[in-house]
Design an enzyme around this catalytic site. Structure first.
Site, PDB file in Angstrom:
ATOM      1  N   GLY A  28      50.224  38.156  39.591  1.00 52.00           N
ATOM      2  CA  GLY A  28      48.790  38.007  39.377  1.00 52.00           C
ATOM      3  C   GLY A  28      48.095  38.869  40.407  1.00 52.00           C
ATOM      4  N   ARG A 167      39.067  43.144  32.964  1.00 49.68           N
ATOM      5  CA  ARG A 167      39.881  42.945  31.776  1.00 49.68           C
ATOM      6  C   ARG A 167      38.948  42.503  30.650  1.00 49.68           C
ATOM      7  NH1 ARG A 167      42.599  45.271  34.681  1.00 49.68           N
ATOM      8  NH2 ARG A 167      44.717  44.877  35.429  1.00 49.68           N
ATOM      9  N   LYS A 225      39.015  54.034  44.431  1.00 51.91           N
ATOM     10  CA  LYS A 225      40.330  54.556  44.055  1.00 51.91           C
ATOM     11  C   LYS A 225      40.250  55.174  42.663  1.00 51.91           C
ATOM     12  CE  LYS A 225      41.506  50.337  44.532  1.00 51.91           C
ATOM     13  NZ  LYS A 225      42.253  49.064  44.411  1.00 51.91           N
ATOM     14  N   ALA A 256      50.176  48.408  41.329  1.00 51.81           N
ATOM     15  CA  ALA A 256      49.949  49.489  42.294  1.00 51.81           C
ATOM     16  C   ALA A 256      48.658  49.257  43.062  1.00 51.81           C
ATOM     17  CB  ALA A 256      49.898  50.831  41.570  1.00 51.81           C
ATOM     18  N   ASP A 258      47.090  46.425  43.410  1.00 53.75           N
ATOM     19  CA  ASP A 258      47.198  45.177  44.173  1.00 53.75           C
ATOM     20  C   ASP A 258      47.909  45.420  45.495  1.00 53.75           C
ATOM     21  OD1 ASP A 258      46.180  44.111  41.817  1.00 53.75           O
ATOM     22  OD2 ASP A 258      48.155  43.513  41.086  1.00 53.75           O
TER      23      ASP A 258
END
Length: 306
Positions: A28, A167, A225, A256, A258
């Site tokens: 998660g 999401r 990012k 990645a 996270d």
């Protein structure tokens, strides 16, 4: 010792390993970040704020939290709900797709467990971290209580960190997501923003446009990012571009971002400059995408950043 708490949902992860066989683990977004932070920075205490069920897999998840050396003081067990579950599949380039079963996830009920006692205890934190997913899974009727909770922590001197992880399927529509993301940006002191997450709901397509969006909210520390392409930062009225070395052997891009977030926050809490923290975080992300699953074997990331 510095203290940080990650609020969100840890789920049961299923991943095909060969025809007819699945690997089961736990993952998660905020949980992944907490794990990588704890592995790499022993001088930072990380806790999870979440709810799980009372079923076997939820109990195994609790055991995993403890094995990960996460503080479970704020992990609550719901009597009737269970842990959410998802199936992850990756294509030949390492890009992932998900199938979720989370409608009865206990984590959706997290606000029902937060009392004044918990708020007073959490007010002793250095940082409190949540994501766009953390907001999305909360029952819509509980979100106002969540914003009040965050305001209280901020008023106590806790630094608020927001990862605008988007999401689409978790929101009724884009307008609902934007309204909640705007509130998060207004409250946070640090944001770790990905260009891809914000393109569809804000219409921003470059790191510079994302930076401009965040600057409108007077956020103290902004990290933007753009996948493997670049990272830019804004802190103390200084904008810096940071070189990132691309990884050619991409196996699975899961987690990645996270890993980047967890290592970046751990490095900053341990006294690193923004440039050094980004360098370490990028190395961590580069290791994670070369292995399947959200959580790579222990020792790989730690060795890469030392």
């Amino acid at each position: 010792m510095k203290k940080i708490c990650f609020m969100g949902e840890c789920m049961v992860e299923l991943r095909p390993v060969e025809p007819g066989k699945l690997n089961q683990s736990f993952a998660g977004d905020v949980y992944n970040s907490a794990v990588y932070l704890t592995r790499c920075f022993g001088d930072v205490s990380a806790s999870m704020l979440t709810a799980v069920g009372s079923d076997r897999l939820s109990n195994e998840m609790m055991t995993r939290f403890k094995q990960d050396e996460l503080d479970t003081s704020y992990v609550f067990q719901h009597e009737t709900r269970s842990a959410g579950l998802y199936l992850i599949e990756t294509d030949k380039t390492g890009e992932r797709s998900f199938t979720y079963w989370r409608s009865e996830s206990a984590a959706k009920q997290i606000m029902s467990f937060i009392t004044q006692t918990q708020i007073e205890s959490l007010s002793d934190l250095d940082q409190f971290v949540f994501s766009g997913i953390s907001i999305a899974i909360i029952e819509a009727g509980d979100r106002e209580a969540f914003w009040q909770f965050l305001n209280t922590l901020k008023s106590k001197g806790v630094q608020i960190v927001f990862d605008p992880n988007y999401r689409a399927r978790l929101w009724k529509n884009e307008s609902e997501a934007v309204m909640n993301f705007d509130r998060a940006f207004e409250l946070c002191d640090v944001t770790l923003a990905g260009v891809e997450d914000l393109t569809s709901i804000y219409g921003v397509h470059t790191s510079e446009e994302v930076l401009g969006l965040c600057q409108k909210h007077d956020i103290d520390e902004i990290i933007v990012k753009d996948g493997p392409s670049s990272v830019i930062s804004w802190f103390d009225d200084e904008c810096l571009a940071h070189a990132i070395t691309p990884v050619s052997n991409v196996v699975d891009t899961t987690s990645a971002g996270d890993a980047f977030n967890g290592v970046y926050l751990g490095a900053r809490l341990s006294g690193s400059t923004i440039s050094d923290a980004i360098s370490l975080a990028a190395k961590a992300a580069g290791i994670v995408i070369q292995h399947p699953g959200a959580i790579v074997p222990k020792g790989l990331v730690e060795k890469a950043i030392r």
